[in-house]
Design an enzyme around this catalytic site. Structure first.
Site, PDB file in Angstrom:
ATOM      1  N   GLU A  95       0.848  -1.184   0.000  1.00  0.00           N
ATOM      2  CA  GLU A  95       0.000   0.000   0.000  1.00  0.00           C
ATOM      3  C   GLU A  95       0.888   1.240   0.000  1.00  0.00           C
ATOM      4  O   GLU A  95       1.845   1.301   0.787  1.00  0.00           O
ATOM      5  CB  GLU A  95      -0.923   0.035   1.233  1.00  0.00           C
ATOM      6  CG  GLU A  95      -1.931   1.165   1.130  1.00  0.00           C
ATOM      7  CD  GLU A  95      -2.939   1.185   2.287  1.00  0.00           C
ATOM      8  OE1 GLU A  95      -2.875   0.319   3.179  1.00  0.00           O
ATOM      9  OE2 GLU A  95      -3.769   2.091   2.270  1.00  0.00           O
ATOM     10  N   GLY A 124       3.319   2.440  10.811  1.00  0.00           N
ATOM     11  CA  GLY A 124       3.063   1.631  11.999  1.00  0.00           C
ATOM     12  C   GLY A 124       2.875   0.155  11.700  1.00  0.00           C
ATOM     13  O   GLY A 124       3.488  -0.704  12.333  1.00  0.00           O
ATOM     14  N   ALA A 125       2.028  -0.136  10.727  1.00  0.00           N
ATOM     15  CA  ALA A 125       1.703  -1.524  10.434  1.00  0.00           C
ATOM     16  C   ALA A 125       0.898  -1.569   9.150  1.00  0.00           C
ATOM     17  O   ALA A 125       0.495  -0.524   8.634  1.00  0.00           O
ATOM     18  CB  ALA A 125       0.885  -2.131  11.570  1.00  0.00           C
ATOM     19  N   MET A 126       0.661  -2.791   8.655  1.00  0.00           N
ATOM     20  CA  MET A 126      -0.062  -2.921   7.393  1.00  0.00           C
ATOM     21  C   MET A 126      -1.000  -4.120   7.451  1.00  0.00           C
ATOM     22  O   MET A 126      -0.603  -5.214   7.845  1.00  0.00           O
ATOM     23  CB  MET A 126       0.966  -3.056   6.254  1.00  0.00           C
ATOM     24  CG  MET A 126       0.346  -3.239   4.895  1.00  0.00           C
ATOM     25  SD  MET A 126      -0.640  -1.794   4.400  1.00  0.00           S
ATOM     26  CE  MET A 126      -1.927  -2.591   3.445  1.00  0.00           C
ATOM     27  N   GLU A 127      -2.225  -3.878   7.017  1.00  0.00           N
ATOM     28  CA  GLU A 127      -3.315  -4.836   7.215  1.00  0.00           C
ATOM     29  C   GLU A 127      -3.432  -5.901   6.131  1.00  0.00           C
ATOM     30  O   GLU A 127      -4.529  -6.450   5.929  1.00  0.00           O
ATOM     31  CB  GLU A 127      -4.625  -4.052   7.287  1.00  0.00           C
ATOM     32  CG  GLU A 127      -5.103  -3.416   5.955  1.00  0.00           C
ATOM     33  CD  GLU A 127      -4.732  -1.950   5.776  1.00  0.00           C
ATOM     34  OE1 GLU A 127      -3.746  -1.509   6.403  1.00  0.00           O
ATOM     35  OE2 GLU A 127      -5.405  -1.248   5.010  1.00  0.00           O
ATOM     36  N   HIS A 158      -6.466  -1.944  15.232  1.00  0.00           N
ATOM     37  CA  HIS A 158      -6.689  -1.218  13.970  1.00  0.00           C
ATOM     38  C   HIS A 158      -6.490  -2.144  12.768  1.00  0.00           C
ATOM     39  O   HIS A 158      -7.357  -2.235  11.893  1.00  0.00           O
ATOM     40  CB  HIS A 158      -5.731  -0.024  13.903  1.00  0.00           C
ATOM     41  CG  HIS A 158      -5.862   0.805  12.675  1.00  0.00           C
ATOM     42  ND1 HIS A 158      -6.635   1.938  12.624  1.00  0.00           N
ATOM     43  CD2 HIS A 158      -5.330   0.667  11.433  1.00  0.00           C
ATOM     44  CE1 HIS A 158      -6.560   2.464  11.413  1.00  0.00           C
ATOM     45  NE2 HIS A 158      -5.774   1.707  10.670  1.00  0.00           N
ATOM     46  N   GLU A 159      -5.356  -2.829  12.737  1.00  0.00           N
ATOM     47  CA  GLU A 159      -5.082  -3.685  11.568  1.00  0.00           C
ATOM     48  C   GLU A 159      -6.067  -4.849  11.515  1.00  0.00           C
ATOM     49  O   GLU A 159      -6.522  -5.237  10.441  1.00  0.00           O
ATOM     50  CB  GLU A 159      -3.636  -4.202  11.578  1.00  0.00           C
ATOM     51  CG  GLU A 159      -2.562  -3.122  11.710  1.00  0.00           C
ATOM     52  CD  GLU A 159      -2.697  -1.949  10.755  1.00  0.00           C
ATOM     53  OE1 GLU A 159      -3.230  -2.132   9.650  1.00  0.00           O
ATOM     54  OE2 GLU A 159      -2.288  -0.823  11.132  1.00  0.00           O
ATOM     55  N   HIS A 188      -9.369  -3.693  10.089  1.00  0.00           N
ATOM     56  CA  HIS A 188      -9.334  -3.496   8.635  1.00  0.00           C
ATOM     57  C   HIS A 188      -9.820  -4.735   7.888  1.00  0.00           C
ATOM     58  O   HIS A 188     -10.202  -4.637   6.729  1.00  0.00           O
ATOM     59  CB  HIS A 188      -7.902  -3.206   8.177  1.00  0.00           C
ATOM     60  CG  HIS A 188      -7.553  -1.745   8.087  1.00  0.00           C
ATOM     61  ND1 HIS A 188      -8.391  -0.809   7.525  1.00  0.00           N
ATOM     62  CD2 HIS A 188      -6.432  -1.064   8.447  1.00  0.00           C
ATOM     63  CE1 HIS A 188      -7.792   0.384   7.554  1.00  0.00           C
ATOM     64  NE2 HIS A 188      -6.611   0.262   8.115  1.00  0.00           N
ATOM     65  N   GLU A 206      -9.739   4.228   6.369  1.00  0.00           N
ATOM     66  CA  GLU A 206      -8.885   4.679   7.477  1.00  0.00           C
ATOM     67  C   GLU A 206      -9.660   5.436   8.553  1.00  0.00           C
ATOM     68  O   GLU A 206      -9.486   5.175   9.744  1.00  0.00           O
ATOM     69  CB  GLU A 206      -7.711   5.514   6.946  1.00  0.00           C
ATOM     70  CG  GLU A 206      -6.748   4.731   6.053  1.00  0.00           C
ATOM     71  CD  GLU A 206      -6.172   3.475   6.700  1.00  0.00           C
ATOM     72  OE1 GLU A 206      -6.316   3.294   7.926  1.00  0.00           O
ATOM     73  OE2 GLU A 206      -5.583   2.650   5.968  1.00  0.00           O
TER      74      GLU A 206
HETATM   75  N1  B3K Z   1      -2.989   1.010   5.626  1.00  0.00           N
HETATM   76  C1  B3K Z   1      -1.683   1.155   6.199  1.00  0.00           C
HETATM   77  C2  B3K Z   1      -0.977   2.396   5.787  1.00  0.00           C
HETATM   78  C3  B3K Z   1      -0.287   2.319   4.490  1.00  0.00           C
HETATM   79  C4  B3K Z   1       0.531   3.573   4.251  1.00  0.00           C
HETATM   80  C5  B3K Z   1       1.112   3.623   2.903  1.00  0.00           C
HETATM   81  N2  B3K Z   1       1.946   4.786   2.716  1.00  0.00           N
HETATM   82  C6  B3K Z   1      -1.720   1.080   7.683  1.00  0.00           C
HETATM   83  C7  B3K Z   1      -3.002   1.386   8.314  1.00  0.00           C
HETATM   84  O1  B3K Z   1      -3.536   2.459   8.223  1.00  0.00           O
HETATM   85  O2  B3K Z   1      -3.548   0.508   8.908  1.00  0.00           O
HETATM   86 ZN    ZN Z   2      -5.445   1.818   8.710  1.00  0.00          ZN
END
Ligand code: B3K
Ligand code: ZN
Length: 875
Positions: free
Chosen positions: A129, A269-272, A305-306, A309, A328
């Site tokens: 992402e 922070g993290a990625m879902e 949060h993740e 998602h 988001e």
């Molecule tokens: N969806 C990702 C963020 C991606 C950022 C890309 N530059 C994390 C989050 O909001 O959960």
């Molecule tokens: Zn998010």
């Protein structure tokens, strides 16, 4: 291959108004990753079906991979059958249905941008992402192309024993030459931004969760072997998240496994990613020895949060990146609610509002202002902003308030019924809420399209026995939006009677009493609400719960604010009253109106009575005793005067400490000696004790006390509370204490980050030189986003008085760092630009210095990411 590459053109602006549905859909993608130490060969085989148009197929791609071959329905293409552009691959003639096979070669070890496929701590990992997948293979890399993925990974078995991707695990086995493979299949169609792959040597913490329908889900957290002992809290948080989403929204997990991998080089922070979240170690690893209470809360919030998602983002995703807040804003709202339910709702709200004001308000009030649903962008990564996330969450929260929790839940159900498996828009979400509630949200929708923080002015009038509240709304122009319309917002107010009790009075017009106050609907530029028969001396409690993301001015006196600090039944309004009470006084002093630094009687008395208050929750009490931050005071000035703010705030804190020395010491002592626990009561006690420590630091015996606090601490919350004070002090033992701390913790990256951060934030006059020296420290790694931010962001974003040092050295330091990082990692460099865009609010001499720093940066910038923000900041 010998196809010619077109010259690199500057990135084009993308506009929401130009949205076109994709020309081809993709049913399935098979990805084969052949991983070697120095390269990765990726074979992508997709089944495409034309949706509209004729002829060509245009795929997204990037400059960091080599195209090895292309075949359509098994037939290799020659150089004249396609064109390889800088950012696209165009295949000239394709049938309406066909299989496309593309082979690319990547160099993950050279990838310092940390998007696409890269290497971190000896492991391969991905970040797709928003547009990272196009650096792995040529593909329609847009969120509205949803496909079913099957992935096969092949790698050396000894070096990369763990092979992971999205979905459920499939076949595994050995290959010749000490290699092995693993297959993964994800049954849920997904956009490419949710793809993930990890290969490496990782320890694993395993557990399981039984869903509401009785399915058992295998849960795994993968991290460096030595860090496994710090993964328990994240695992417990994951289980709590899964249960909460079932209980609160009826949402059940939908795969057999849920995997989380913690990596130490990560842009955010993290990625879902579906079924395979990739996390920054900062939001997974936590132990009482190394993590503060706030860190534990952040771990739980980000894990939640993740996880959330999975439904809001993955099952229902975004049609295009302008709709980013669809996933988001909604998911931040969901994680905030989750954390509120797990911790203290009142304190969580204060923390969230503070974060909004600190990060989002300046964005909305400056050159980078944009609506929650932006209308144009050059680099989408620049729009993962506090506006899209945090203001987006406030927009959802307002809908929740306006239609009520039952209708909101009904609206969520309707949203999933209608859109499961689809890529949709913010408008689709609003329609679901409107249809579920019957409430007209026509005017409310402006929150999505209009940038800027609305300002409310609330004044009182008495007529007979009635109290009339006049509410005026306005919003200053923002770039591209000179005229603002009136917004529809909920405004919760209360009435606090002379004896401190809650009063209910009949209200005229669009006001309705609810459990927590009277909900006024604000719609027009100016509206009045009449409360019947309100006794003299009743004080209105305004914007309870911070029901709308606005600034507010009102006509409450210092005595009335002091009264609310002691009696308001709404925790947020109570804290807000304290912030205004201290803040009004400090700002008057800073502007030079009041020379004396001794506060008026009502403020002194309120502070004193709070010190001995044993009724109020200790976490809230800590917040009521704490003075507004220098940054929040600065936000209330038209022209920012950093040195004056610092001086008067230090003056008042010192005054309070000296005037109440015995009481502060006594309360601090009462709270000392408790054994460590992570429950809310213990966290609240630490919060209060550490606020008191700050006051004690102004007293003559401070050094011994603060150093003792550090040395006797059995947890990181207490250690950090002392270390922040020590780093900013001129205690003779300061350097020795900092060195000792480093020596103790040098092997723990996240703690070393804290060590850098406290020094970046230090208000000592030599802060700029200190930061420059720390950048030469062997542990400072400019290519590691956590380390970079720990020093540079904490200096530029939290150290108001020294960042704005009068000779502009702070601005130059930041600009030079951005120029340097831009060549390594543009995304992370771009996230450092915002503080340089705030020159309009500075005294003239500093305006010129900041602009000069920006211009110097513009001359060196290479990436579209940084260029977009610097140009906007200068305009
Ligand atoms: N969806 C990702 C963020 C991606 C950022 C890309 N530059 C994390 C989050 O909001 O959960
Ligand atoms: Zn998010």
């Amino acid at each position: 291959m010998d196809a010619s590459r077109a010259a690199v053109a500057p990135k084009q602006e993308i506009r929401l108004a130009d949205y076109q549905p994709p020309a081809f859909s993709i049913d399935t993608v098979d990805l084969n990753f052949d991983l070697h130490d120095e390269s990765a060969i990726v074979t992508a085989t997709s089944r495409l079906t034309r949706q509209h148009g004729t002829g060509t197929l245009i795929l997204d791609g990037g400059p960091y991979m080599t195209l090895k071959s292309i075949a359509v329905d098994g037939k290799p293409l020659g150089g004249n059958e396609y064109t390889l552009g800088a950012e696209t691959l165009t295949i000239h003639a394709v049938p309406d249905r066909f299989t496309l096979e593309i082979v690319t070669e990547l160099s993950p070890k050279e990838n310092t941008r940390l998007e696409g496929l890269y290497f971190s701590g000896g492991n391969f990992c991905t970040q797709c992402e928003a547009e990272g997948f196009r650096h792995i293979t040529y593909y329609p890399d847009r969120p509205d192309v949803l496909a079913r993925y099957t992935v096969r990974i092949q790698a050396d078995k000894a070096r990369y024993p763990t092979l992971l991707s999205n979905g459920n695990p499939g076949e595994t086995g050995d290959l010749p030459d000490g290699r092995h493979f693993a297959e993964w299949h994800d049954p849920h169609p997904k956009p490419s931004y949710l793809f993930a792959m990890v290969a490496g040597k990782l320890g694993r913490l395993s557990d399981s969760f039984t869903t509401c329908s009785g399915r058992e889900i295998a849960l795994n957290i993968f991290a460096a072997e030595g860090d496994l002992g710090k993964c328990d809290y994240a695992m417990a948080s994951l289980k709590r998240s899964m249960a909460w989403d079932e209980d609160t929204f009826g949402l059940e997990y939908d795969l057999d496994v849920y995997n989380i991998v913690a990596v130490s080089d990560f842009n955010m922070g993290a990625m879902e990613n579906k079924g395979l979240n990739i996390f920054n170690t900062k939001y997974v690893l936590a132990s009482k020895e190394t993590a503060t209470d706030a860190d534990f809360d952040h771990v739980e919030g980000v894990i939640g949060h993740e996880y959330f998602h999975n439904w809001t983002g993955n099952r229902v995703t975004c049609r295009d990146w302008f709709q980013l807040s669809l996933k988001e804003g909604l998911t931040v709202f969901r994680d905030q609610e989750f954390s509120s339910d797990m911790t203290s709702r009142a304190v969580k709200r204060l923390d969230d509002v503070r974060a909004l004001r600190m990060m989002q308000f300046p964005e909305d009030g400056g050159p980078l202002a944009h609506p929650v649903r932006p209308e144009r962008y050059i680099e989408i990564n620049n729009f993962y902003t506090a506006t899209v996330y945090n203001k987006g969450a406030e927009v959802i929260r307002m809908m929740h308030r306006l239609i009520g929790p039952d209708a909101f839940r009904h609206g969520m159900d309707l949203y999933f019924q209608r859109h499961d498996g689809q890529a949709v828009t913010c408008e689709d979400f609003t329609c679901a809420m409107e249809d579920a509630s019957g409430v007209d949200l026509k005017q409310f929708r402006l929150w999505y399209s209009q940038a800027g923080t609305p300002a409310l002015v609330i004044t009182r009038e008495r007529e007979g026995g009635d109290l009339i509240l006049h509410v005026e709304q306005s919003c200053a122009p923002t770039p591209g939006q000179p005229e603002k319309k009136n917004l529809h917002m909920p405004l919760l107010v209360g009435l606090v009677a002379k004896d401190g009790s809650e009063l209910r009075a009949d209200v005229s017009g669009t006001g309705e009493w609810t459990d927590d106050g009277c909900l006024l609907q604000v719609i027009d530029a100016r509206q009045s609400y009449r409360f019947k028969n309100v006794p003299e001396g009743t004080v209105p409690s305004l914007l309870r719960g911070f029901t709308a993301p606005v600034t507010m001015r009102h006509d409450l006196t210092s005595e009335e604010l002091a009264f609310l600090v002691q009696h308001d039944g709404d925790a947020f309004a109570r804290w807000e009253a304290a912030q205004y009470m201290y803040g009004d006084f400090l700002l008057a002093c800073a502007r030079g109106a009041g020379k004396a630094e001794a506060p008026p009687h009502e403020i002194a008395e309120t502070f004193k009575s709070l010190l001995s208050d044993t009724e109020v929750d200790e976490a809230l009490l800590a917040e009521l005793l704490a003075l507004p931050s220098e940054i929040s005071l600065g936000q209330r000035m038209d022209v920012l005067l950093p040195d004056e703010i610092h001086r008067v705030r230090e003056g008042l804190a010192s005054h309070f400490a000296h005037e109440n020395a015995d009481a502060v010491r006594a309360r601090y002592a009462e709270l000392s000696g408790a054994s460590y626990d992570l429950d809310q009561t213990s966290k609240a006690r630490r919060r209060l004790r550490n606020v008191l420590l700050k006051y004690l630091a102004y007293l003559p015996d401070a050094e011994a006390l603060v150093c003792g606090h550090l040395e006797q601490a059995d947890n990181m919350t207490d250690r950090m509370a002392a270390l922040v004070i020590i780093a900013a002090s001129d205690f003779p033992a300061r350097d020795e204490m900092l060195a000792a701390f480093y020596n103790t913790w040098q092997r723990d990256d996240l703690v070393v980050d804290k060590w850098f951060a406290v020094q970046g934030q230090s208000s000592r006059p030599d802060a700029v030189e200190a930061v420059q020296q720390l950048m030469q420290h062997p542990a400072f790694k400019v290519a590691n986003p956590n380390r970079l931010r720990s020093l540079i962001s904490s200096f530029a974003m939290l150290n108001q008085v020294r960042f704005h040092t009068v000779d502009g050295a702070g601005y130059r330091l930041l600009a030079d760092t951005i120029a340097h990082v831009d060549k390594i990692n543009p995304q992370t460099a771009a996230r450092l630009v915002a503080p340089l865009g705030r020159w309009r609010r500075l005294p003239e001499a500093r305006q010129a210095l900041m602009k000069a720093a920006l211009e110097g940066l513009l001359a060196q910038v290479e990436s579209a990411d940084v260029r977009e923000l610097v140009e906007k900041s200068l305009s």
